[in-house]
Every structure is written in C-alpha cells, then in structure tokens.
Design a protein around this motif. Structure first.
Motif, PDB file in Angstrom:
ATOM      1  N   HIS A  29       0.856  -1.190   0.000  1.00  0.00           N
ATOM      2  CA  HIS A  29       0.000   0.000   0.000  1.00  0.00           C
ATOM      3  C   HIS A  29       0.888   1.235   0.000  1.00  0.00           C
ATOM      4  O   HIS A  29       1.812   1.338   0.806  1.00  0.00           O
ATOM      5  CB  HIS A  29      -0.909   0.003   1.233  1.00  0.00           C
ATOM      6  CG  HIS A  29      -1.860   1.147   1.239  1.00  0.00           C
ATOM      7  ND1 HIS A  29      -1.757   2.200   2.112  1.00  0.00           N
ATOM      8  CD2 HIS A  29      -2.927   1.421   0.456  1.00  0.00           C
ATOM      9  CE1 HIS A  29      -2.716   3.066   1.876  1.00  0.00           C
ATOM     10  NE2 HIS A  29      -3.440   2.621   0.875  1.00  0.00           N
ATOM     11  N   VAL A  30       0.641   2.133  -0.939  1.00  0.00           N
ATOM     12  CA  VAL A  30       1.450   3.334  -1.096  1.00  0.00           C
ATOM     13  C   VAL A  30       0.536   4.546  -1.128  1.00  0.00           C
ATOM     14  O   VAL A  30      -0.503   4.530  -1.790  1.00  0.00           O
ATOM     15  CB  VAL A  30       2.265   3.274  -2.413  1.00  0.00           C
ATOM     16  CG1 VAL A  30       3.036   4.561  -2.628  1.00  0.00           C
ATOM     17  CG2 VAL A  30       3.202   2.086  -2.411  1.00  0.00           C
ATOM     18  N   SER A  31       0.913   5.592  -0.410  1.00  0.00           N
ATOM     19  CA  SER A  31       0.198   6.859  -0.490  1.00  0.00           C
ATOM     20  C   SER A  31       1.101   7.906  -1.126  1.00  0.00           C
ATOM     21  O   SER A  31       2.273   8.024  -0.770  1.00  0.00           O
ATOM     22  CB  SER A  31      -0.224   7.343   0.910  1.00  0.00           C
ATOM     23  OG  SER A  31      -0.750   8.657   0.819  1.00  0.00           O
ATOM     24  N   LEU A  32       0.545   8.650  -2.071  1.00  0.00           N
ATOM     25  CA  LEU A  32       1.276   9.742  -2.716  1.00  0.00           C
ATOM     26  C   LEU A  32       0.660  11.096  -2.335  1.00  0.00           C
ATOM     27  O   LEU A  32       0.734  12.054  -3.088  1.00  0.00           O
ATOM     28  CB  LEU A  32       1.258   9.562  -4.236  1.00  0.00           C
ATOM     29  CG  LEU A  32       1.828   8.239  -4.753  1.00  0.00           C
ATOM     30  CD1 LEU A  32       1.707   8.175  -6.272  1.00  0.00           C
ATOM     31  CD2 LEU A  32       3.270   8.052  -4.319  1.00  0.00           C
ATOM     32  N   ALA A  33       0.045  11.145  -1.153  1.00  0.00           N
ATOM     33  CA  ALA A  33      -0.631  12.362  -0.710  1.00  0.00           C
ATOM     34  C   ALA A  33       0.326  13.548  -0.639  1.00  0.00           C
ATOM     35  O   ALA A  33      -0.089  14.697  -0.841  1.00  0.00           O
ATOM     36  CB  ALA A  33      -1.280  12.133   0.655  1.00  0.00           C
ATOM     37  N   HIS A  34       1.588  13.284  -0.371  1.00  0.00           N
ATOM     38  CA  HIS A  34       2.573  14.368  -0.266  1.00  0.00           C
ATOM     39  C   HIS A  34       2.934  14.959  -1.627  1.00  0.00           C
ATOM     40  O   HIS A  34       3.553  16.009  -1.699  1.00  0.00           O
ATOM     41  CB  HIS A  34       3.834  13.846   0.428  1.00  0.00           C
ATOM     42  CG  HIS A  34       4.499  12.727  -0.308  1.00  0.00           C
ATOM     43  ND1 HIS A  34       3.934  11.468  -0.402  1.00  0.00           N
ATOM     44  CD2 HIS A  34       5.668  12.678  -0.995  1.00  0.00           C
ATOM     45  CE1 HIS A  34       4.733  10.695  -1.113  1.00  0.00           C
ATOM     46  NE2 HIS A  34       5.786  11.400  -1.492  1.00  0.00           N
ATOM     47  N   GLU A  35       2.520  14.294  -2.719  1.00  0.00           N
ATOM     48  CA  GLU A  35       2.864  14.765  -4.056  1.00  0.00           C
ATOM     49  C   GLU A  35       1.692  15.409  -4.795  1.00  0.00           C
ATOM     50  O   GLU A  35       1.886  15.956  -5.876  1.00  0.00           O
ATOM     51  CB  GLU A  35       3.389  13.597  -4.899  1.00  0.00           C
ATOM     52  CG  GLU A  35       4.674  12.987  -4.375  1.00  0.00           C
ATOM     53  CD  GLU A  35       5.127  11.801  -5.208  1.00  0.00           C
ATOM     54  OE1 GLU A  35       4.484  11.524  -6.247  1.00  0.00           O
ATOM     55  OE2 GLU A  35       6.108  11.150  -4.816  1.00  0.00           O
ATOM     56  N   HIS A  36       0.462  15.302  -4.254  1.00  0.00           N
ATOM     57  CA  HIS A  36      -0.721  15.757  -4.979  1.00  0.00           C
ATOM     58  C   HIS A  36      -1.656  16.545  -4.060  1.00  0.00           C
ATOM     59  O   HIS A  36      -1.692  16.327  -2.851  1.00  0.00           O
ATOM     60  CB  HIS A  36      -1.482  14.554  -5.549  1.00  0.00           C
ATOM     61  CG  HIS A  36      -0.694  13.756  -6.519  1.00  0.00           C
ATOM     62  ND1 HIS A  36      -0.645  14.049  -7.859  1.00  0.00           N
ATOM     63  CD2 HIS A  36       0.107  12.666  -6.341  1.00  0.00           C
ATOM     64  CE1 HIS A  36       0.142  13.171  -8.463  1.00  0.00           C
ATOM     65  NE2 HIS A  36       0.609  12.329  -7.577  1.00  0.00           N
ATOM     66  N   ASP A  37      -2.426  17.428  -4.664  1.00  0.00           N
ATOM     67  CA  ASP A  37      -3.463  18.127  -3.917  1.00  0.00           C
ATOM     68  C   ASP A  37      -4.586  17.158  -3.589  1.00  0.00           C
ATOM     69  O   ASP A  37      -4.694  16.070  -4.159  1.00  0.00           O
ATOM     70  CB  ASP A  37      -4.022  19.286  -4.755  1.00  0.00           C
ATOM     71  CG  ASP A  37      -3.012  20.399  -4.951  1.00  0.00           C
ATOM     72  OD1 ASP A  37      -2.129  20.554  -4.080  1.00  0.00           O
ATOM     73  OD2 ASP A  37      -3.101  21.096  -5.979  1.00  0.00           O
ATOM     74  N   VAL A  38      -5.446  17.580  -2.676  1.00  0.00           N
ATOM     75  CA  VAL A  38      -6.597  16.759  -2.302  1.00  0.00           C
ATOM     76  C   VAL A  38      -7.524  16.630  -3.502  1.00  0.00           C
ATOM     77  O   VAL A  38      -7.862  17.615  -4.154  1.00  0.00           O
ATOM     78  CB  VAL A  38      -7.343  17.390  -1.112  1.00  0.00           C
ATOM     79  CG1 VAL A  38      -8.619  16.618  -0.817  1.00  0.00           C
ATOM     80  CG2 VAL A  38      -6.448  17.426   0.109  1.00  0.00           C
ATOM     81  N   CYS A  39      -7.958  15.414  -3.800  1.00  0.00           N
ATOM     82  CA  CYS A  39      -8.850  15.167  -4.924  1.00  0.00           C
ATOM     83  C   CYS A  39     -10.305  15.052  -4.457  1.00  0.00           C
ATOM     84  O   CYS A  39     -11.217  15.475  -5.146  1.00  0.00           O
ATOM     85  CB  CYS A  39      -8.422  13.879  -5.626  1.00  0.00           C
ATOM     86  SG  CYS A  39      -9.496  13.366  -6.971  1.00  0.00           S
ATOM     87  N   MET A  40     -10.518  14.491  -3.274  1.00  0.00           N
ATOM     88  CA  MET A  40     -11.870  14.289  -2.749  1.00  0.00           C
ATOM     89  C   MET A  40     -11.895  14.802  -1.309  1.00  0.00           C
ATOM     90  O   MET A  40     -10.962  14.559  -0.553  1.00  0.00           O
ATOM     91  CB  MET A  40     -12.233  12.803  -2.793  1.00  0.00           C
ATOM     92  CG  MET A  40     -13.669  12.496  -2.437  1.00  0.00           C
ATOM     93  SD  MET A  40     -14.032  10.725  -2.550  1.00  0.00           S
ATOM     94  CE  MET A  40     -13.950  10.475  -4.312  1.00  0.00           C
ATOM     95  N   ARG A  41     -12.965  15.510  -0.956  1.00  0.00           N
ATOM     96  CA  ARG A  41     -12.989  16.088   0.379  1.00  0.00           C
ATOM     97  C   ARG A  41     -14.415  16.293   0.866  1.00  0.00           C
ATOM     98  O   ARG A  41     -15.361  16.310   0.078  1.00  0.00           O
ATOM     99  CB  ARG A  41     -12.243  17.414   0.399  1.00  0.00           C
ATOM    100  CG  ARG A  41     -12.912  18.488  -0.435  1.00  0.00           C
ATOM    101  CD  ARG A  41     -12.069  19.746  -0.512  1.00  0.00           C
ATOM    102  NE  ARG A  41     -12.786  20.821  -1.160  1.00  0.00           N
ATOM    103  CZ  ARG A  41     -12.923  20.957  -2.473  1.00  0.00           C
ATOM    104  NH1 ARG A  41     -12.393  20.081  -3.277  1.00  0.00           N
ATOM    105  NH2 ARG A  41     -13.596  21.972  -2.974  1.00  0.00           N
ATOM    106  N   ALA A  42     -14.534  16.460   2.160  1.00  0.00           N
ATOM    107  CA  ALA A  42     -15.808  16.805   2.799  1.00  0.00           C
ATOM    108  C   ALA A  42     -15.466  17.469   4.127  1.00  0.00           C
ATOM    109  O   ALA A  42     -14.362  17.331   4.653  1.00  0.00           O
ATOM    110  CB  ALA A  42     -16.665  15.566   3.022  1.00  0.00           C
ATOM    111  N   GLY A  43     -16.413  18.197   4.671  1.00  0.00           N
ATOM    112  CA  GLY A  43     -16.230  18.776   5.999  1.00  0.00           C
ATOM    113  C   GLY A  43     -15.544  20.117   6.038  1.00  0.00           C
ATOM    114  O   GLY A  43     -15.214  20.623   7.116  1.00  0.00           O
ATOM    115  N   MET A  44     -15.303  20.727   4.867  1.00  0.00           N
ATOM    116  CA  MET A  44     -14.652  22.031   4.836  1.00  0.00           C
ATOM    117  C   MET A  44     -15.101  22.787   3.599  1.00  0.00           C
ATOM    118  O   MET A  44     -15.701  22.207   2.691  1.00  0.00           O
ATOM    119  CB  MET A  44     -13.139  21.865   4.861  1.00  0.00           C
ATOM    120  CG  MET A  44     -12.596  20.956   3.789  1.00  0.00           C
ATOM    121  SD  MET A  44     -10.870  20.551   4.123  1.00  0.00           S
ATOM    122  CE  MET A  44     -10.511  19.502   2.727  1.00  0.00           C
TER     123      MET A  44
END
Length: 199
Positions: A29-44
C-alpha cells in the motif's frame, strides 16, 4: 458513480480443510498524498483545511448550509490518479513482485470504464503481450461500491468458478481521496490432503 455495498474476507493461518483457499502472498500500500493536492474532500469549504474553516468549527446547521457535509471531488485530477496508479503497477513489475506472464487474473477497482481504458492503453505500451482478458470487473453489474468493491468482485469471481488451484490473482485498488494505491497478490491453493491420503 457510487453504489452501496459491503464486503469482507476471513483470514486464517492455514488453508480450509475441505475446499480451495486464497493464500495472501504479499500486500503493498502506497500513499502519494505528499505529491498531490486533495482530490476528494468533505467537511470544509475549500480544498485544504484551515483553522476555523471545518464543520467542527461551526454549528451543525451552519455547516450544513455551507455545504460542508457534501462529498466533493475534483474530477480534473483523476487523469493524474490513473497515471500514478500505472506507475505504481510498473514499479511492482520492475522490482519483481509482479511477473506479468504468471498472473492469471487481475481484479482492479475503478469507478468508470474510462479508467479501465486509460490503464489498458498505458499497460499495453509497457507490456505489449499483456492479455486484458485476464482482467475482471463487475462494475457494470454492481456499480462502484467504494472500499467494498474489491471484496465484492473477489467474492463474485470466486463464486462463479473463475479461479482454479495453482492460479494467481493480483488485486489493485486506487483511492482518489489522497492518491493511495493498494495491491495484493494471491495464490489459489487446494485443500490439504486428508490424513491417510498421499499428497
């Protein structure tokens, strides 16, 4: 784009005594969150959380009125997600975790067949001999059931007799919220011989 469903698997320390089982060979399992903007969001309200700008900072009625409980997705980023997922798959091939010629089945979660076409085109460029008939999806019949999708597809493929002992299965699950990718490699194993039986 979204349906409803639930799925699970039972993990045990030994094969089932009387029917075939799926052995988990590895999980990555790999996360590339540090390389990309948020794609899906809620609560803000915006694309990134800011102090005082989340649903927890407002009365519930005000947060609802501001649309903070709606799930939002920047679909313009989904091409980036698809290409990042292909790169992660290619890395598995490069480091030897996946031998394309020895993978009998690929179950890949995707929310639309457009991603399937992007994936196939990219993989064909890298691996011209890849047989896309080995890919299985129940998107047309079950829809996009989110985190349950891979379990529902695995159960359906199993129940319909798609797998045989000795075959291998690659599971691939992209997640657009924070650009994460999960892969698992399984092998179908026959039940162990009963006492008194020769192996």
């Amino acid at each position: 784009m979204l349906s409803d469903g639930a799925g699970a698997v039972v993990v045990e320390f030994q094969p089932h005594p009387s029917r075939p089982s799926l052995r988990v060979d590895w999980v990555r399992h790999v996360s590339l969150a540090h390389e990309h903007d948020v794609c899906m969001r809620a609560g803000m309200t915006g694309a990134e959380p800011v102090v005082g700008g989340t649903w927890q900072d407002l009365p519930v009625a005000d947060a609802r009125e501001a649309g903070m409980f709606l799930l939002r997705q920047d679909v313009g980023m989904l091409d980036d997600l698809a290409h990042a997922g292909i790169a992660q798959f290619e890395e598995l091939v490069d480091i030897g975790l996946v031998e394309v010629r020895h993978v009998d089945h690929v179950l890949c979660h995707y929310s639309t067949h457009a991603f399937r076409d992007v994936a196939f085109d990219a993989l064909k460029r890298r691996i011209p001999t890849l047989d896309t008939d080995r890919w299985y999806s129940n998107l047309e019949t079950r829809g996009n059931t989110g985190s349950a999708s891979i379990f529902i597809a695995l159960e359906e493929a199993w129940r319909t007799g798609r797998f045989a002992p000795g075959e291998t299965i690659l599971l691939a699950v992209p997640e657009s919220g924070r650009f994460s990718f999960a892969f698992a490699h399984l092998t179908v194993v026959a039940p162990p011989p009963s006492r008194g039986e020769l192996p």
